[in-house]
Design an enzyme around this catalytic site. Structure first.
Site, PDB file in Angstrom:
ATOM      1  N   LYS A  22       0.830  -1.209   0.000  1.00 16.53           N
ATOM      2  CA  LYS A  22       0.000   0.000   0.000  1.00 16.53           C
ATOM      3  C   LYS A  22       0.862   1.256   0.000  1.00 16.53           C
ATOM      4  O   LYS A  22       0.648   2.183  -0.796  1.00 16.53           O
ATOM      5  CB  LYS A  22      -0.887  -0.002   1.243  1.00 16.53           C
ATOM      6  N   ASN A  23       1.841   1.305   0.883  1.00 16.89           N
ATOM      7  CA  ASN A  23       2.615   2.531   1.063  1.00 16.89           C
ATOM      8  C   ASN A  23       3.571   2.807  -0.090  1.00 16.89           C
ATOM      9  O   ASN A  23       4.088   3.923  -0.209  1.00 16.89           O
ATOM     10  CB  ASN A  23       3.390   2.479   2.380  1.00 16.89           C
ATOM     11  N   CYS A 116      -6.246   8.171   8.809  1.00 14.18           N
ATOM     12  CA  CYS A 116      -6.446   7.676  10.171  1.00 14.18           C
ATOM     13  C   CYS A 116      -6.067   8.731  11.205  1.00 14.18           C
ATOM     14  O   CYS A 116      -5.109   9.485  11.030  1.00 14.18           O
ATOM     15  CB  CYS A 116      -5.593   6.430  10.401  1.00 14.18           C
ATOM     16  N   ARG A 121       0.136  14.832  12.858  1.00 18.53           N
ATOM     17  CA  ARG A 121       0.765  14.699  11.543  1.00 18.53           C
ATOM     18  C   ARG A 121       0.701  15.997  10.736  1.00 18.53           C
ATOM     19  O   ARG A 121       0.094  16.068   9.677  1.00 18.53           O
ATOM     20  CB  ARG A 121       0.117  13.555  10.762  1.00 18.53           C
ATOM     21  N   LEU A 125       6.447  20.330   7.324  1.00 17.19           N
ATOM     22  CA  LEU A 125       7.683  19.937   6.654  1.00 17.19           C
ATOM     23  C   LEU A 125       7.523  19.965   5.138  1.00 17.19           C
ATOM     24  O   LEU A 125       8.429  20.394   4.416  1.00 17.19           O
ATOM     25  CB  LEU A 125       8.102  18.533   7.097  1.00 17.19           C
ATOM     26  N   ASP A 305       3.763   1.166  12.249  1.00 13.77           N
ATOM     27  CA  ASP A 305       2.568   0.525  11.707  1.00 13.77           C
ATOM     28  C   ASP A 305       2.361  -0.881  12.244  1.00 13.77           C
ATOM     29  O   ASP A 305       1.290  -1.465  12.042  1.00 13.77           O
ATOM     30  CB  ASP A 305       2.634   0.480  10.175  1.00 13.77           C
ATOM     31  N   ARG A 398      -8.630  -0.335   4.283  1.00 17.20           N
ATOM     32  CA  ARG A 398      -7.759   0.655   3.666  1.00 17.20           C
ATOM     33  C   ARG A 398      -6.362   0.091   3.419  1.00 17.20           C
ATOM     34  O   ARG A 398      -5.626   0.603   2.578  1.00 17.20           O
ATOM     35  CB  ARG A 398      -7.646   1.905   4.544  1.00 17.20           C
TER      36      ARG A 398
END
Length: 417
Positions: A22-23, A116, A121, A125, A305, A398
């Protein structure tokens, strides 16, 4: 299907093939915008976040079609940089379209991204780095507007590791005039996969896999055929679940080279592992050992994670464990739900919990409140006696293509309803 029902207490047995990452898939799909041509991205997982990214790409003018083994993206018709708000609100990874759209259209309009709720977050940056590359930002009526008459290279030093900011800098940098030097870059395998895809498209990026990248901008990019690597977080979830339930598993295509922190932890918990080019074989212990302290860290450290899944496993560990979360400040939302199942967990401070291992969990009705915590509740249900039901499973979908199917193929009694 918003609930998962589990009848626990079954040791897992068998073989499962690990889905695509996914990432890695999400930023690579964003990067297809930069080519203005067709790219074929193989091994994409069929998960809700990928479907949401496809919807966003289509709204921007891309033609996107699922093929037998992946996704075909034609970005030749992209002309505008405004993203649909409903997709942005639901997916944090839509933020990586910021760098891609600036590189393609020189402007972007979007809402602040969702996803999520595991911490604040902030996107500071991203914004500060892109400003150094010539991007101007405005906020109007709740929308973030970014534009750049001319993207240019820069020397950027990130004060802390950020996967998303690193991705955005790379995506903008390959289209900028001149070179961009990025110090303090995230080193996660998903960053490496993005860089390898861009290299296949004609980009030149030096230092891949290190915390210092040099991105040579201004090159013409073209479409390509690329295969997404397997998902290390899904592999880690199934590996640690076997440690908690016992049994014997083979995790086909598990990306073991990227999982050293996870495989080391599994062995310390009592698992017996055999690693080969084809994947990971694991034999779970009768009862997991309690590890004195598990601390999350940026790659190559133990991934945030998988913290919730490790926490779930240690609820039945033989002894006490301190779990320390150093990446996100709100990763312990799963604690209350695990305690409903008989776990003994005490919050020491905002970033630490003490887990006192109990012999067994019992089934309960619990609620997933975010993706990885939801997966941890499925793990807990598989370890527990009697029936558990996990609601809020849209979060889980997800990131996991078909978690119920995978565990059923390993002998678990689990259904989605």
């Amino acid at each position: 299907m918003d609930s998962i029902h589990i009848w626990g207490g079954v040791a897992l047995q068998g073989e499962v093939c690990i889905q695509g990452s996914k990432n890695a898939t999400l930023p690579i799909l964003a990067a297809t915008l930069l080519t203005g041509e067709c790219s074929y991205i193989r091994n994409c997982p069929r998960i809700s976040d990928v479907y949401a990214m496809i919807s966003l790409l289509q709204s921007l003018g891309c033609i996107v079609n699922w093929q037998e083994n992946g996704i075909l993206v034609d970005s030749s018709q992209v002309r505008r940089g405004e993203m649909r708000s409903e997709a942005v609100r639901g997916m944090r990874s839509s933020l990586c379209l910021l760098g891609a759209m600036l590189g393609r259209c020189s402007e972007v309009v979007m809402e602040h991204p969702g996803g999520c709720v595991i911490g604040s977050r902030p996107i500071d940056l991203h914004i500060e780095a892109l400003k150094q590359m010539g991007v101007e930002f405005k906020e109007e009526a709740g929308l973030l507007k970014a534009s750049a008459d001319r993207l240019h290279g820069a020397v950027i030093c990130l004060p802390r590791s950020s996967v998303g900011a690193t991705e955005n800098i790379i995506l903008a940098g390959v289209m900028a005039e001149g070179d961009t030097e990025l110090k303090g870059a995230a080193r996660e395998p998903e960053i490496v996969a993005l860089c390898r895809y861009l290299e296949c498209c004609g980009a030149c990026i030096e230092g891949i896999g290190t915390d210092c990248l040099r991105i040579k901008g201004g090159r013409t990019l073209y479409g390509t055929d690329f295969e997404v690597p397997a998902d290390r977080i899904v592999a880690g979830t199934y590996l640690l679940t076997c440690i908690g339930t016992g049994g014997n598993l083979f995790l086909g295509k598990a990306p073991w080279r990227e999982m050293e922190a996870v495989t080391n932890l599994a062995e310390r918990m009592g698992g017996k592992l055999c690693i080969s080019e084809k994947g990971i074989y694991v034999q779970g212990p009768d009862r997991p050992r309690a590890i004195e302290c598990i601390t999350t860290a940026p790659y190559p450290g133990f991934p945030t994670d998988l913290q919730s899944v490790a926490l779930a496993v240690e609820t039945v560990g033989d002894g006490n464990t301190v779990i320390e979360e150093k990446i996100f400040e709100n990763r312990f939302r799963v604690v209350e739900e695990l305690c409903r199942m008989g776990a003994k967990i005490r919050q020491l401070d905002a970033s630490k919990v003490l887990v006192e291992g109990v012999p067994v969990l019992h089934g309960a009705a619990v609620e997933a409140r975010e993706l990885r915590g939801g997966a941890a509740l499925v793990t807990a249900g598989l370890m527990a006696r009697d029936k558990s039901s996990v609601s809020g499973c849209l979060y889980i979908y997800r990131g996991y293509e078909n978690i119920c199917r995978d565990f059923r193929e390993l002998g678990a009694r689990i259904i989605s309803v």
